[in-house]
Design an enzyme around this catalytic site. Structure first.
Site, PDB file in Angstrom:
ATOM      1  N   ASP A 197       0.827  -1.202   0.000  1.00  0.00           N
ATOM      2  CA  ASP A 197       0.000   0.000   0.000  1.00  0.00           C
ATOM      3  C   ASP A 197       0.867   1.258   0.000  1.00  0.00           C
ATOM      4  O   ASP A 197       1.878   1.323   0.713  1.00  0.00           O
ATOM      5  CB  ASP A 197      -0.864  -0.025   1.272  1.00  0.00           C
ATOM      6  CG  ASP A 197      -1.861   1.109   1.315  1.00  0.00           C
ATOM      7  OD1 ASP A 197      -2.876   1.022   0.610  1.00  0.00           O
ATOM      8  OD2 ASP A 197      -1.624   2.088   2.053  1.00  0.00           O
ATOM      9  N   GLU A 238      13.647 -15.667  -0.536  1.00  0.00           N
ATOM     10  CA  GLU A 238      13.918 -16.847   0.298  1.00  0.00           C
ATOM     11  C   GLU A 238      12.838 -17.905   0.098  1.00  0.00           C
ATOM     12  O   GLU A 238      12.969 -19.032   0.542  1.00  0.00           O
ATOM     13  CB  GLU A 238      13.940 -16.464   1.790  1.00  0.00           C
ATOM     14  CG  GLU A 238      15.119 -15.617   2.198  1.00  0.00           C
ATOM     15  CD  GLU A 238      14.915 -15.023   3.594  1.00  0.00           C
ATOM     16  OE1 GLU A 238      14.066 -15.527   4.366  1.00  0.00           O
ATOM     17  OE2 GLU A 238      15.604 -14.020   3.890  1.00  0.00           O
TER      18      GLU A 238
END
Ligand code: GLC
Length: 519
Positions: A197, A238
């Protein structure tokens, strides 16, 4: 790695308004789980959930009090996890919405910061003494109005949105650490991506200058923000196949693409396209600009027609005046919904056939328009008080079935009123009707998956009438959108695969109509 975000159709769920399962008039996770079949039938690849976290709802959930839980109005964390699993089982990925610029004033950090000027949490925010008893700057907030509120101890705190959304201090290492941990929290629960956002705000010029023409802006798009997204990218990397998608409002293309460099965000919303008027030259230039800009950084373009912050595009395109404003819904401009719907159908075929990913805001597939008649005492958007504009008209609960409100959205009273005319726009009314918006979207998304041309990396404009947008993708697929003043013949030797509206009696493609064609 599938890099699914590069070509996905991503459906925005606005949880308050999707479907309610407990009769309180507000949509919830139970409702989404019960209606997941709608999204499977529509054929979308992923859903993006607007915020569902515990929140006082000062800004409809964009004021988050706890990023690691679910607001009871929406359900529980266990239900959210069940939704992720069920979406995955239906072949649908799930993206959550993270709001890093600010948190709720009810968040424990802010409560601690308010309680004592000496609290370590004070430094997680921007508390400043006033200037001559007045606020530290005269900045105008993102919703209009001022950006500082005085705490009981006399200092002022910064909020670029409402006073209930204090801005975080992104210079502080704890803030960075906390958000990386929040990303992992959701990635560990299997979510496939993060919508970020207000992604270009975050950092402030800590000398707090006034906004001055020609000088660098004190809180938009400061360079330091990129270091945050580089570290978020390392976190995302990751995990297999996770995407970071930024809400980046940025008119300058080169500044915009900075966010999409290979070690930053995977994608960002294309507000340039959303804001483009219904005009062939402007639309063509916007498509070119988009493709060129994204090519410079190797990022996938995105195509967005609507979201929970802007006037629904059936309404926007239904205005005689084709110039566009994001928030013109209360200015009394007449709207021709037949015209707007015809154009919205053509726009669907355009946005779903350009290279990149496409976003569908809930209700867009039903052809919903802006509810411009929400009584003033029912308006909930905090923007209304600050700027006289409300986003509630695009946030009205979905009509599912039946002839009158609440159209089985809820067994109670919907939190915003639904128009009586939506009886023809319910999922039930449109299902099986080949001329409906819903069946158009279903057919287009199905074809998009199956059609090799729609997986081709590029598009090529076809020469011809400048008022007609026509392009090929791959050796044998073309899209033609007629924006000229009269009907046109389809290119010779082509066969329609899908039309946004019927050909006329002479076999010509009418104005404001699009065709997907086999060459
Ligand atoms: C974003 C959201 C909007 C919200 C604002 C503050 O623009 O899309 O709904 O009000 O940020 O978080």
């Amino acid at each position: 790695m599938s890099s699914w975000w590069k070509s996905a159709v991503i459906y925005q769920v606005y949880p308050r308004s999707f479907a309610d399962s407990n009769g309180d008039g507000v949509g919830d996770i139970g409702g989404i789980r019960a209606r997941l079949g709608h999204l499977r039938d529509l054929g979308v690849d992923a859903i993006w959930m607007s915020p569902w976290y515990p929140s006082p709802m000062a800004d409809a959930g964009y004021d988050v009090a706890d990023f690691r839980d679910i607001d009871p109005v929406f359900g529980s964390l266990a239900e959210a996890e069940a939704l992720v699993a069920e979406a995955h089982a239906a072949g649908i990925k799930l993206i959550v919405d993270i709001v890093p610029n600010h948190i709720s004033s009810a968040h424990p950090w802010f409560q601690a910061a308010l309680a004592s000027p000496d609290a370590p949490e004070r430094d997680y925010f921007w508390f400043r003494p006033g200037k001559d008893g007045k606020m530290p700057t005269k900045w105008t907030g993102e919703f209009g109005g001022t950006t500082w509120t005085q705490a009981p101890d006399g200092d002022w705190y910064l909020h670029l949105f409402t006073p209930e959304q204090p801005d975080l201090n992104w210079e502080h290492p704890d803030v960075r650490k906390e958000f990386e941990s929040i990303l992992r929290f959701w990635f560990d629960r299997g979510v496939d991506g993060i919508r970020i956002d207000s992604a270009a705000l975050l950092f402030k010029d800590t000398t707090f200058p006034e906004v001055t023409d020609g000088a660098p802006h004190p809180f938009h798009d400061l360079d330091a923000v990129h270091d945050v997204y580089r570290s978020w990218r390392r976190v995302a990397d990751e995990y297999p196949d996770r995407a970071l998608i930024g809400e980046v409002w940025m008119p300058e293309v080169d500044r915009f693409t900075n966010y999409l460099r290979p070690d930053e965000l995977h994608a960002a919303f294309n507000f340039d396209f959303l804001g483009c008027a219904w005009d062939p030259a402007l639309m063509r230039a916007c498509v070119d600009r988009t493709l060129e800009a994204h090519a410079t950084v190797g990022a996938p373009p995105t195509w967005v027609l609507s979201n929970h912050d802007v006037t629904r595009h059936v309404t926007r395109y239904g205005r005689a005046d084709t110039t566009f404003s994001f928030d013109n819904n209360l200015d009394g401009t007449p709207v021709d919904l037949t015209l707007g719907t015809r154009r919205a159908r053509a726009a669907a075929l355009l946005s779903l056939s350009l290279p990149g990913s496409a976003y569908v805001y809930q209700g867009e597939e039903l052809g919903l328009w802006e509810n411009e008649n929400i009584p003033e005492d029912q308006i909930q958007d905090p923007m209304y008080a600050r700027r006289g504009h409300t986003r509630d008209g695009c946030r009205v609960p979905l009509p599912w079935s039946g002839d009158e409100p609440p159209y089985t959205f809820t067994e109670g009273d919907p939190w915003l009123p639904q128009p009586a005319e939506w009886k023809d726009r319910t999922v039930q009314a449109q299902t099986g009707d080949p001329s409906s918006m819903l069946e158009l979207y279903r057919a287009a998304i199905t074809l998009r998956r199956a059609e090799p041309g729609l997986h081709a990396p590029a598009m090529t404009w076809l020469d011809g009438d400048p008022d007609v947008l026509a392009y090929t993708r791959g050796p044998d697929f073309a899209c033609v959108l007629n924006l000229s003043g009269g009907p046109i013949p389809l290119p010779a030797g082509t066969t329609p695969l899908l039309l946004s509206g019927p050909l006329d009696d002479g076999g010509l493609l009418p104005v404001d109509t699009a065709a997907w064609l086999r060459l």
